[in-house]
Design a protein around this motif. Structure first.
Motif, PDB file in Angstrom:
ATOM      1  N   UNK A 195       0.725  -1.087  -0.092  1.00  0.00           N
ATOM      2  CA  UNK A 195      -0.140  -0.194  -0.008  1.00  0.00           C
ATOM      3  C   UNK A 195       0.866   1.256   0.047  1.00  0.00           C
ATOM      4  N   UNK A 196       2.103   1.153   0.293  1.00  0.00           N
ATOM      5  CA  UNK A 196       3.189   2.277   0.415  1.00  0.00           C
ATOM      6  C   UNK A 196       3.967   2.293  -1.117  1.00  0.00           C
ATOM      7  N   UNK A 197       4.667   1.273  -1.190  1.00  0.00           N
ATOM      8  CA  UNK A 197       5.834   1.446  -2.202  1.00  0.00           C
ATOM      9  C   UNK A 197       4.913   1.800  -3.610  1.00  0.00           C
ATOM     10  N   UNK A 266      10.357  15.262  -0.872  1.00  0.00           N
ATOM     11  CA  UNK A 266       9.102  14.879  -1.692  1.00  0.00           C
ATOM     12  C   UNK A 266       8.661  13.551  -1.108  1.00  0.00           C
ATOM     13  N   UNK A 267       9.496  12.475  -1.240  1.00  0.00           N
ATOM     14  CA  UNK A 267       9.275  11.019  -0.962  1.00  0.00           C
ATOM     15  C   UNK A 267       8.947  11.008   0.511  1.00  0.00           C
ATOM     16  N   UNK A 272       4.881  10.125   4.753  1.00  0.00           N
ATOM     17  CA  UNK A 272       3.936  10.607   5.955  1.00  0.00           C
ATOM     18  C   UNK A 272       2.564  10.701   5.802  1.00  0.00           C
ATOM     19  N   UNK A 273       2.178  11.173   4.573  1.00  0.00           N
ATOM     20  CA  UNK A 273       0.745  11.107   4.224  1.00  0.00           C
ATOM     21  C   UNK A 273       0.197   9.774   4.337  1.00  0.00           C
ATOM     22  N   UNK A 274       0.750   8.922   3.642  1.00  0.00           N
ATOM     23  CA  UNK A 274       0.266   7.456   3.495  1.00  0.00           C
ATOM     24  C   UNK A 274       0.358   6.924   4.672  1.00  0.00           C
ATOM     25  N   UNK A 275       1.115   7.111   5.458  1.00  0.00           N
ATOM     26  CA  UNK A 275       1.469   6.411   6.964  1.00  0.00           C
ATOM     27  C   UNK A 275       0.300   6.861   7.868  1.00  0.00           C
TER      28      UNK A 275
END
Length: 283
Positions: A195-197, A266-267, A272-275
């Protein structure tokens, strides 16, 4: 009578050597000034960093030429002095061991071109950007408390060039104007990497797309010209286990030296938003 002639010749030689010294030093200073004027006149739009590099290089070269020329002028006097002061010379070498090692380290840096003005280097827990180099030490602007971010703190620190003889030195932009940058992101084990990569890869490729073809071509030219093994230019994100509670995402990409921190941030922002979203959904 013969002894008088000997002393008279020694006095005459000393006066000539003194005259040569008085003429030599201003000549070297004037020639350096003249060369800088001519160089800056031929390159009026030169960037500040390249001007600074030219000033430092001309200063160090002038100092080296001056030392060699003075040694040649005073060679006879130095030889007589060395023969009569062997014990003192041995003691002086022992007392100036560190100074001699600094000079040797400086010579090795110039011969091997280990780093120059503007390079990011790390040696003996000192990391920063090189702003000045002389025959004895190197001055760098340190990075902040978090070395991974690479922001300059504004504090300067110098290290003796003798460290180059005994301590490994790492340099970020060894390939030239581009850098291959790698950093790690620790992730709690309960967050699904699938869900992150993909979302991080999308952001990474979007930022690197404008550079990747030029960098790949540049790396290939370096490989052919210098017979230097160059890394791949394509950005990647790898997954690495750490322990029972965490795993790591290893982000690697190639970019211009001035853009690497922007891309890294940017990464990190996207992660942080996804987490936050994943941890909120778990609750």
């Amino acid at each position: 009578m013969q002894l008088t002639n000997i002393f008279s010749n020694l006095a005459l030689n000393f006066q000539l050597e003194l005259l040569h010294t008085v003429l030599l030093i201003p000549s070297i200073v004037f020639l350096r000034w003249l060369w800088l004027r001519f160089y800056f006149y031929r390159h009026p739009n030169l960037e500040l960093e390249f001007k600074r590099r030219a000033i430092v290089m001309s200063r160090n070269f002038s100092l080296l030429v001056g030392v060699i020329a003075l040694a040649a002028v005073w060679a006879t006097q130095l030889q007589h002095f060395a023969l009569s002061m062997v014990a003192l010379a041995a003691a002086t070498v022992l007392a100036t061991k560190e100074l001699i090692m600094c000079l040797l380290g400086s010579m090795m840096r110039m011969i091997t071109n280990q780093y120059s003005i503007g390079d990011y280097v790390e040696i003996s827990n000192i990391r920063g950007r090189v702003v000045d180099i002389n025959m004895f030490n190197t001055l760098v602007i340190q990075t902040g408390t978090n070395n991974q971010l690479g922001d300059l703190s504004g504090k300067t620190v110098s290290f003796p060039n003798s460290l180059l003889l005994s301590v490994p030195l790492s340099r970020d932009n060894v390939i030239g104007k581009y850098v291959v940058h790698t950093f790690e992101i620790p992730v709690p084990i309960r967050l699904d990497s699938d869900a992150i990569v993909p979302r991080l890869e999308w952001v990474l490729r979007d930022y690197c797309a404008r550079y990747v073809l030029d960098i790949a071509q540049y790396f290939e030219e370096v490989k052919m010209q210098k017979m230097f093994v160059t890394p791949a230019a394509d950005p990647t994100i790898s997954r690495m286990p750490r322990d029972n509670s965490m795993y790591c995402l290893v982000v690697r990409f190639a970019s211009p030296l001035s853009k690497r921190l922007m891309i890294q941030q940017a990464i990190l922002d996207e992660f942080i938003r996804i987490q936050y979203l994943l941890m909120t959904n778990d609750e």
